[in-house]
Design a protein around this motif. Structure first.
Motif, PDB file in Angstrom:
ATOM      1  N   THR A  39      -2.486   3.734   4.006  1.00  0.00           N
ATOM      2  CA  THR A  39      -2.741   2.512   4.760  1.00  0.00           C
ATOM      3  C   THR A  39      -2.099   1.305   4.086  1.00  0.00           C
ATOM      4  OG1 THR A  39      -4.788   2.011   3.586  1.00  0.00           O
ATOM      5  CG2 THR A  39      -4.984   3.348   5.606  1.00  0.00           C
ATOM      6  N   ASP A  40      -1.922   0.245   4.871  1.00  0.00           N
ATOM      7  CA  ASP A  40      -1.356  -0.991   4.336  1.00  0.00           C
ATOM      8  C   ASP A  40      -2.205  -1.518   3.176  1.00  0.00           C
ATOM      9  OD1 ASP A  40       0.450  -0.730   6.432  1.00  0.00           O
ATOM     10  OD2 ASP A  40      -0.368  -2.391   7.602  1.00  0.00           O
ATOM     11  N   GLU A  41      -3.526  -1.485   3.350  1.00  0.00           N
ATOM     12  CA  GLU A  41      -4.435  -2.005   2.329  1.00  0.00           C
ATOM     13  C   GLU A  41      -4.375  -1.169   1.047  1.00  0.00           C
ATOM     14  OE1 GLU A  41      -5.409  -3.127   6.328  1.00  0.00           O
ATOM     15  OE2 GLU A  41      -5.412  -1.104   5.477  1.00  0.00           O
ATOM     16  N   ALA A  42      -4.396   0.145   1.198  1.00  0.00           N
ATOM     17  CA  ALA A  42      -4.329   1.019   0.021  1.00  0.00           C
ATOM     18  C   ALA A  42      -2.974   0.882  -0.670  1.00  0.00           C
ATOM     19  CB  ALA A  42      -4.597   2.468   0.408  1.00  0.00           C
ATOM     20  N   ALA A  43      -1.904   0.745   0.113  1.00  0.00           N
ATOM     21  CA  ALA A  43      -0.570   0.577  -0.475  1.00  0.00           C
ATOM     22  C   ALA A  43      -0.498  -0.711  -1.281  1.00  0.00           C
ATOM     23  CB  ALA A  43       0.498   0.572   0.624  1.00  0.00           C
ATOM     24  N   GLU A  44      -1.065  -1.787  -0.738  1.00  0.00           N
ATOM     25  CA  GLU A  44      -1.044  -3.054  -1.464  1.00  0.00           C
ATOM     26  C   GLU A  44      -1.862  -2.960  -2.743  1.00  0.00           C
ATOM     27  OE1 GLU A  44      -1.370  -7.838  -0.672  1.00  0.00           O
ATOM     28  OE2 GLU A  44      -1.982  -6.475   0.919  1.00  0.00           O
ATOM     29  N   GLN A  45      -2.989  -2.253  -2.670  1.00  0.00           N
ATOM     30  CA  GLN A  45      -3.833  -2.080  -3.849  1.00  0.00           C
ATOM     31  C   GLN A  45      -3.105  -1.254  -4.924  1.00  0.00           C
ATOM     32  OE1 GLN A  45      -7.538   0.141  -3.222  1.00  0.00           O
ATOM     33  NE2 GLN A  45      -8.605  -1.628  -4.090  1.00  0.00           N
ATOM     34  N   MET A  46      -2.389  -0.206  -4.496  1.00  0.00           N
ATOM     35  CA  MET A  46      -1.702   0.670  -5.448  1.00  0.00           C
ATOM     36  C   MET A  46      -0.425   0.055  -6.002  1.00  0.00           C
ATOM     37  SD  MET A  46      -1.976   4.490  -3.834  1.00  0.00           S
ATOM     38  CE  MET A  46      -2.551   4.327  -2.156  1.00  0.00           C
ATOM     39  N   LYS A  47       0.325  -0.650  -5.148  1.00  0.00           N
ATOM     40  CA  LYS A  47       1.652  -1.124  -5.546  1.00  0.00           C
ATOM     41  C   LYS A  47       1.730  -2.625  -5.772  1.00  0.00           C
ATOM     42  CE  LYS A  47       4.079   2.692  -3.404  1.00  0.00           C
ATOM     43  NZ  LYS A  47       5.222   3.168  -4.122  1.00  0.00           N
ATOM     44  N   GLY A  48       0.658  -3.344  -5.413  1.00  0.00           N
ATOM     45  CA  GLY A  48       0.644  -4.777  -5.635  1.00  0.00           C
ATOM     46  C   GLY A  48       1.357  -5.583  -4.568  1.00  0.00           C
ATOM     47  N   ARG A  49       1.753  -4.942  -3.486  1.00  0.00           N
ATOM     48  CA  ARG A  49       2.404  -5.648  -2.377  1.00  0.00           C
ATOM     49  C   ARG A  49       2.210  -4.821  -1.100  1.00  0.00           C
ATOM     50  NH1 ARG A  49       6.141  -2.944  -5.300  1.00  0.00           N
ATOM     51  NH2 ARG A  49       7.474  -1.550  -4.136  1.00  0.00           N
ATOM     52  N   PRO A  50       2.188  -5.475   0.039  1.00  0.00           N
ATOM     53  CA  PRO A  50       2.015  -4.728   1.286  1.00  0.00           C
ATOM     54  C   PRO A  50       3.320  -4.055   1.706  1.00  0.00           C
ATOM     55  CG  PRO A  50       2.285  -7.048   1.783  1.00  0.00           C
ATOM     56  CD  PRO A  50       2.249  -6.923   0.264  1.00  0.00           C
ATOM     57  N   PRO A  51       3.238  -3.000   2.504  1.00  0.00           N
ATOM     58  CA  PRO A  51       4.462  -2.394   3.036  1.00  0.00           C
ATOM     59  C   PRO A  51       5.184  -3.361   3.974  1.00  0.00           C
ATOM     60  CG  PRO A  51       2.545  -0.987   3.416  1.00  0.00           C
ATOM     61  CD  PRO A  51       2.038  -2.302   2.934  1.00  0.00           C
ATOM     62  N   VAL A  52       6.468  -3.152   4.144  1.00  0.00           N
ATOM     63  CA  VAL A  52       7.255  -3.933   5.092  1.00  0.00           C
ATOM     64  C   VAL A  52       6.964  -3.438   6.509  1.00  0.00           C
ATOM     65  CG1 VAL A  52       9.619  -4.482   5.844  1.00  0.00           C
ATOM     66  CG2 VAL A  52       9.073  -4.399   3.400  1.00  0.00           C
ATOM     67  N   ASP A  74      -4.042   8.123   5.165  1.00  0.00           N
ATOM     68  CA  ASP A  74      -4.565   8.267   3.800  1.00  0.00           C
ATOM     69  C   ASP A  74      -5.053   6.896   3.333  1.00  0.00           C
ATOM     70  OD1 ASP A  74      -4.978   8.833   1.095  1.00  0.00           O
ATOM     71  OD2 ASP A  74      -3.237  10.138   0.985  1.00  0.00           O
ATOM     72  N   THR A  75      -6.343   6.807   3.013  1.00  0.00           N
ATOM     73  CA  THR A  75      -6.960   5.517   2.715  1.00  0.00           C
ATOM     74  C   THR A  75      -7.191   5.244   1.235  1.00  0.00           C
ATOM     75  OG1 THR A  75      -9.169   6.476   2.956  1.00  0.00           O
ATOM     76  CG2 THR A  75      -8.176   5.510   4.935  1.00  0.00           C
ATOM     77  N   SER A  76      -6.852   6.196   0.366  1.00  0.00           N
ATOM     78  CA  SER A  76      -7.221   6.035  -1.036  1.00  0.00           C
ATOM     79  C   SER A  76      -6.221   6.702  -1.976  1.00  0.00           C
ATOM     80  CB  SER A  76      -8.607   6.655  -1.258  1.00  0.00           C
ATOM     81  OG  SER A  76      -8.952   6.659  -2.611  1.00  0.00           O
ATOM     82  N   ALA A  77      -6.153   6.176  -3.194  1.00  0.00           N
ATOM     83  CA  ALA A  77      -5.348   6.822  -4.234  1.00  0.00           C
ATOM     84  C   ALA A  77      -6.002   8.121  -4.697  1.00  0.00           C
ATOM     85  CB  ALA A  77      -5.174   5.875  -5.417  1.00  0.00           C
ATOM     86  N   ASP A  78      -7.293   8.279  -4.438  1.00  0.00           N
ATOM     87  CA  ASP A  78      -8.027   9.488  -4.824  1.00  0.00           C
ATOM     88  C   ASP A  78      -7.784  10.572  -3.772  1.00  0.00           C
ATOM     89  OD1 ASP A  78      -9.815  11.504  -5.489  1.00  0.00           O
ATOM     90  OD2 ASP A  78     -11.477  10.129  -5.897  1.00  0.00           O
ATOM     91  N   THR A 129      11.606   0.779  -3.404  1.00  0.00           N
ATOM     92  CA  THR A 129      11.680  -0.356  -4.326  1.00  0.00           C
ATOM     93  C   THR A 129      13.099  -0.904  -4.380  1.00  0.00           C
ATOM     94  OG1 THR A 129       9.862   0.547  -5.622  1.00  0.00           O
ATOM     95  CG2 THR A 129      11.265  -1.087  -6.720  1.00  0.00           C
ATOM     96  N   HIS A 130      14.098  -0.007  -4.466  1.00  0.00           N
ATOM     97  CA  HIS A 130      15.502  -0.439  -4.472  1.00  0.00           C
ATOM     98  C   HIS A 130      15.874  -1.097  -3.151  1.00  0.00           C
ATOM     99  CE1 HIS A 130      16.248   2.898  -7.607  1.00  0.00           C
ATOM    100  NE2 HIS A 130      16.190   1.748  -8.234  1.00  0.00           N
ATOM    101  N   LEU A 131      15.439  -0.500  -2.041  1.00  0.00           N
ATOM    102  CA  LEU A 131      15.747  -1.066  -0.734  1.00  0.00           C
ATOM    103  C   LEU A 131      15.107  -2.440  -0.564  1.00  0.00           C
ATOM    104  CD1 LEU A 131      15.383   2.088   1.539  1.00  0.00           C
ATOM    105  CD2 LEU A 131      17.493   0.939   0.868  1.00  0.00           C
ATOM    106  N   ARG A 132      13.866  -2.555  -1.006  1.00  0.00           N
ATOM    107  CA  ARG A 132      13.158  -3.838  -0.886  1.00  0.00           C
ATOM    108  C   ARG A 132      13.850  -4.906  -1.738  1.00  0.00           C
ATOM    109  NH1 ARG A 132       6.963  -4.018   0.027  1.00  0.00           N
ATOM    110  NH2 ARG A 132       6.715  -6.212   0.442  1.00  0.00           N
ATOM    111  N   ALA A 133      14.292  -4.542  -2.930  1.00  0.00           N
ATOM    112  CA  ALA A 133      14.999  -5.497  -3.796  1.00  0.00           C
ATOM    113  C   ALA A 133      16.301  -5.948  -3.139  1.00  0.00           C
ATOM    114  CB  ALA A 133      15.275  -4.872  -5.163  1.00  0.00           C
ATOM    115  N   ALA A 134      17.014  -5.025  -2.500  1.00  0.00           N
ATOM    116  CA  ALA A 134      18.250  -5.379  -1.809  1.00  0.00           C
ATOM    117  C   ALA A 134      17.970  -6.321  -0.643  1.00  0.00           C
ATOM    118  CB  ALA A 134      18.955  -4.116  -1.315  1.00  0.00           C
ATOM    119  N   LEU A 135      16.905  -6.053   0.097  1.00  0.00           N
ATOM    120  CA  LEU A 135      16.527  -6.943   1.204  1.00  0.00           C
ATOM    121  C   LEU A 135      16.144  -8.325   0.683  1.00  0.00           C
ATOM    122  CD1 LEU A 135      14.418  -4.581   3.494  1.00  0.00           C
ATOM    123  CD2 LEU A 135      16.650  -5.600   4.001  1.00  0.00           C
ATOM    124  N   ASP A 136      15.375  -8.353  -0.406  1.00  0.00           N
ATOM    125  CA  ASP A 136      14.976  -9.633  -0.991  1.00  0.00           C
ATOM    126  C   ASP A 136      16.202 -10.434  -1.441  1.00  0.00           C
ATOM    127  OD1 ASP A 136      12.306  -9.143  -0.543  1.00  0.00           O
ATOM    128  OD2 ASP A 136      11.827  -8.661  -2.641  1.00  0.00           O
TER     129      ASP A 136
END
Length: 150
Positions: A39-52, A74-78, A129-136
């Motif tokens: 999920t968007d929320e779980a992804a942000e919690q795990m990676k520190g940023r929301p998905p694109v 999938d709602t959790s890292a567990d 991560t590489h793709l996001r950096a290129a977009l940024d």
């Protein structure tokens, strides 16, 4: 004969060849592959940023991959929580997790419920991560500049 159910989870943001490779390899090593889309929320919690790409779109993309038999939110890292709902036999992860503290923890947690962790080749040259950096770099971290309101 009992089917082997496999589980491969990920954010699957900015879907790329590394995602396809994991799903292809996982699908070839089990009878029925369930892809967990975080999920968007779980992804942000795990990676520190929301998905694109929003969850509903990521689910549709992953569901459309021919190697995937079903997609699961999938709602959790567990992953034990996902196991209680999906009841998979094998969990697939990229081999960048092998021998790391998070990989060791995942193996121990999966052993508790009798699930084998199988590591698959990680595609080093392409990542979200590489793709996001290129977009940024092209648009700036805030995203593209809009002409709306001008």
């Amino acid at each position: 004969m009992r089917q082997i159910v496999g589980y491969a989870s990920g954010v699957f943001d900015l879907f790329h060849i590394g995602h396809l490779n994991i799903l292809r390899h996982a699908g070839s090593r089990c009878d029925y592959l369930v892809a967990g889309v975080v999920t968007d929320e779980a992804a942000e919690q795990m990676k520190g940023r929301p998905p694109v790409v929003p969850l509903v779109e990521r689910l549709e993309i992953v569901r459309s991959v021919r190697h995937v038999d079903a997609a699961f939110v999938d709602t959790s890292a567990d992953k034990r929580l996902a196991w209680h709902q999906v009841r998979f036999d094998v969990l697939f992860k990229g081999d960048d997790w092998r021998g790391t503290p998070k990989g060791d923890r995942l193996e121990a947690e999966m052993a508790e419920v009798g699930v084998e962790v199988v590591y698959l080749p990680y595609t080093v040259h392409t990542s979200s991560t590489h793709l996001r950096a290129a977009l940024d770099a092209l648009t700036g971290p805030a995203g593209p500049v809009s002409d709306a309101g001008r």
